[in-house]
Design a protein around this motif. Structure first.
Motif, short mmCIF file in Angstrom:
data_model
loop_
_atom_site.label_atom_id
_atom_site.label_comp_id
_atom_site.label_asym_id
_atom_site.label_seq_id
_atom_site.Cartn_x
_atom_site.Cartn_y
_atom_site.Cartn_z
N ALA A 152 11.26 -23.38 -52.61
CA ALA A 152 11.04 -23.54 -51.17
C ALA A 152 12.38 -23.45 -50.46
O ALA A 152 13.40 -23.88 -50.99
N VAL A 153 12.36 -22.88 -49.26
CA VAL A 153 13.57 -22.76 -48.45
C VAL A 153 13.24 -23.19 -47.02
O VAL A 153 12.08 -23.23 -46.64
N THR A 191 14.92 -25.76 -52.47
CA THR A 191 14.65 -26.57 -53.66
C THR A 191 14.05 -25.72 -54.78
O THR A 191 13.43 -24.68 -54.53
N GLY A 198 8.68 -26.48 -54.89
CA GLY A 198 8.01 -26.96 -53.68
C GLY A 198 6.79 -27.80 -53.99
O GLY A 198 6.50 -28.77 -53.29
N ASN A 239 7.55 -22.14 -48.59
CA ASN A 239 7.36 -22.28 -50.04
C ASN A 239 6.97 -20.91 -50.62
O ASN A 239 5.93 -20.35 -50.28
#
Lengths: 439, 439
Positions: free
Chosen positions: B324-325, B393, B396, B358
């Motif tokens: 996920a960003v 991360t 997600g 995500n």
């Protein structure tokens, strides 16, 4: 680190808005304006084994930031910068002393809003909101503070810094330390920064106020709104004691319309159509109701709710309780509170977030009277007992603090408290962070 | 407690859908059907210091429930009863083995729904959803599993039972043990029951599919939808590799419409008006788009998304990543994944929950090939690295499991892991619950 020790400074940070008055004053106060101030204070405290009571705006209602002799207060109200708002990510990064309403206003510039809205939003800080996992009026639809916190910057008891969480909406790497610290009332770590989720500010709102013969009819109407699968952003119940106080303060005649009122607000696309559907449901229970999509008229309809607490405060000193029950038990809870008031002779008004079953029974005593002992406190305890019997909790959104601590074992049980004490020891092995509060 | 030790039983519970194949089989499996079975198993395991790998439907994607020699598997798929649905409280009480889609269907009888909707809903269990804090398509609007879990019934490593949380929407008594256990991948306690929040099932939905020249235009359109303060319940991005696979599987010609697609769904009152507003935004970026409020036509528009994974699975073995960003980095992430694929020669398709940033890059290898080592794994690691560089991360919504564990320190840092290991030791001092997974 500058420890202020003059009596005026110490007296100014000795307690909160709970009505609790500690017998002694704390030894001193550090007014932090930077993360380094916090690090330095906690290193010193660890070295000297001195308990630290962290404090935001001091608007708590459970004596969670009250402090006494032998303790020093760490005041974060000066760390009040909004560091970043990223509209594309719908994220804000703030220091803990930012007032909740100020963040919401800053988000508004970008067409966004900060969803958690404790009634104290104008005077309470984000750090305090995080400490208590504050709720408010819009939680049934938008969630509580925990659901708006993506990540935290912490200083641990020994002065080490630790970041939790993430900048993304989703993320499951490791245990959820963020959620653990939210609601921990300053007992696990000191929050020096927060990454918060913002949401699109609703374009439309529609508002309705309805009046009922009694609180049972109002609660039934609230349940019927839920059963009809409507999801107002605000669904508030106001009892007769509160309506009388509002009438006395504002010269209105709300009590003459009925012994209980509901104030409902819908938001987002289709808010007008949704409030029409609410009106259709409410109409079966109410003596009278009025709805509007006009913002000015809406403020008038919201007055029964918004003016409630100030009106009660004008009549005496208050202790605001904070029990929550399953939504289906709302009528039983409000009626039970009425019986407790009648039995004990203690004046109790009730305002409830009917959408999520969170009640604020407000114990009113004469000015200068004590609310945390004697009959007022016994009445408060009877309300705790009632909430637990109905399958509810001691505290929906204000926290345990000092005042509800003796009741905690009854709600949680010894095994749960054991685990929680174990977690406390992982974060704060010397027990210097806000001892005697929360768990 | 009955420990099944024949090879077929042990082989059936040795891993999940991640593609990870342990070198050895677990020593045995207990198929629990009651809480007592779980208590007995954990008492026995504590006494014998035997590691226990708890397992639901086995649909995990991070090898979180894979098990090897020296370990026993505790299979909860037989604890699959919906114990109670209380429409007035919008609450369900379930055993962990209930399939997510079954709960949602049971809630539907009362006009309610269970909001978290992992794409695996038809085959994954609530217990597994809780273990990984599962997400899905509707999270940007309705939240992830953690936001739907009000309380848990746990069995601790030593066989003691513990209840966390509450039956109420709000509640802040004590630390949030519920949120701590959600997402802990079977390492803190065994979940034997859950009290879950249901929501009013939306009365209306409206759906749109749009096609774009490239993924950058599609991501820009998704960002513009967010910036326009619209809040779709579904906002999915599908890349060209996926569209090609769907076309091959279904005989459609989606790829000819563009190299990327967005699938959008709005729900609730005013869904039709909201999708019109989405169309207005999307129209500025798309080569073509189509919107509908007809449920049958909607299924056709959703096909590009829904058929994506099965179509890819038809072409080889897959490893589904889960980074996920921040939402604003979505285009950069998708482009970066394309570059990694080109550089490594590993085939990677990407489907993304664009509403919450995500991404699911899907590494495809030939049938029977290995996805967890060699070039496919190196490509996966390059994607992890990309996500972290973009402020994101590793995971997600699928969890860390076994596969992403070596990356965890890079994301969380040593101090955070220290605290997490301390928490693990409070719950499971002997370290017998799913060792080597999660943190």
């Amino acid at each position: 680190m500058r420890l202020l020790t003059d009596e005026a400074c110490r007296a100014g940070v000795a307690t909160d808005r709970s009505g609790h008055r500690p017998a002694t004053l704390p030894d001193g106060v550090v007014r932090a304006t930077t993360v380094d101030d916090v690090v330095e204070t906690l290193r010193w405290a660890t070295e000297n084994r001195t308990p630290v009571v962290t404090r935001g705006a001091g608007t708590g209602l459970a004596a969670g930031s009250s402090a006494s002799a032998g303790e020093v207060v760490l005041d974060l109200s000066g760390m009040d910068r909004i560091l970043d708002i990223r509209p594309d990510d719908q994220v804000a990064v703030v220091e803990p002393g930012v007032l909740t309403a100020d963040l919401d206003a800053a988000a508004g510039v970008h067409g966004l809003f900060y969803a958690p809205d404790p009634a104290s939003a104008a005077i309470s800080s984000i750090g305090g909101n995080i400490a208590t996992n504050a709720g408010g009026l819009r939680c049934a639809k938008y969630g509580v503070t925990r659901e708006a916190v993506l990540g935290l910057d912490l200083v641990l008891a020994d002065g080490r810094r630790l970041s939790t969480g993430r900048q993304t909406v989703k993320g499951v790497a490791g245990y959820d330390l963020t959620s653990l610290v939210v609601g921990s009332e300053g007992t696990l770590a000191v929050v020096v920064g927060a990454t918060l989720r913002l949401r699109p500010r609703p374009l439309e709102t529609a508002t309705l106020a309805a009046h009922f013969d009694d609180v049972v009819a109002a609660a039934a109407a609230a349940a019927a709104i839920t059963a009809a699968r409507l999801q107002p952003s605000v669904l508030e119940l106001v009892d007769s004691v509160t309506l009388e106080a509002v009438d006395a303060a504002r010269g209105s005649a709300l009590r003459s319309l009925g012994a209980a009122a509901l104030v409902v607000q819908c938001d987002g696309r289709g808010a007008g159509a949704e409030i029409d559907a609410v009106a259709e449901v409410v109409g079966k229970f109410a003596t009278t109701w009025r709805a509007t999509t006009d913002p000015v008229e809406a403020e008038e309809l919201l007055a029964a709710r918004r003016a409630g607490l100030p009106a009660l405060e004008a009549t005496g000193d208050v202790f605001i309780e904070d029990v929550a029950v399953p939504r289906s038990k709302l009528a039983e809870a409000v009626s039970g509170i009425g019986e407790i008031s009648a039995r004990t002779g203690v004046r109790i008004a009730t305002i409830a977030h009917a959408g999520d079953g969170n009640l604020h029974p407000i114990v009113v005593v004469e000015r200068g009277g004590t609310v945390t002992q004697g009959p007022p406190w016994e009445a408060a305890c009877a309300v705790f007992d009632l909430a637990l019997r109905l399958g509810g909790t001691l505290t929906g959104e204000h926290g345990v603090g000092l005042l509800k601590r003796t009741w905690l074992k009854t709600e949680l049980g010894e095994d749960s408290l054991d685990v929680q004490r174990g977690i406390k020891a992982v974060f704060d092995p010397l027990g210097i962070l806000n001892p005697g509060k929360g768990i």
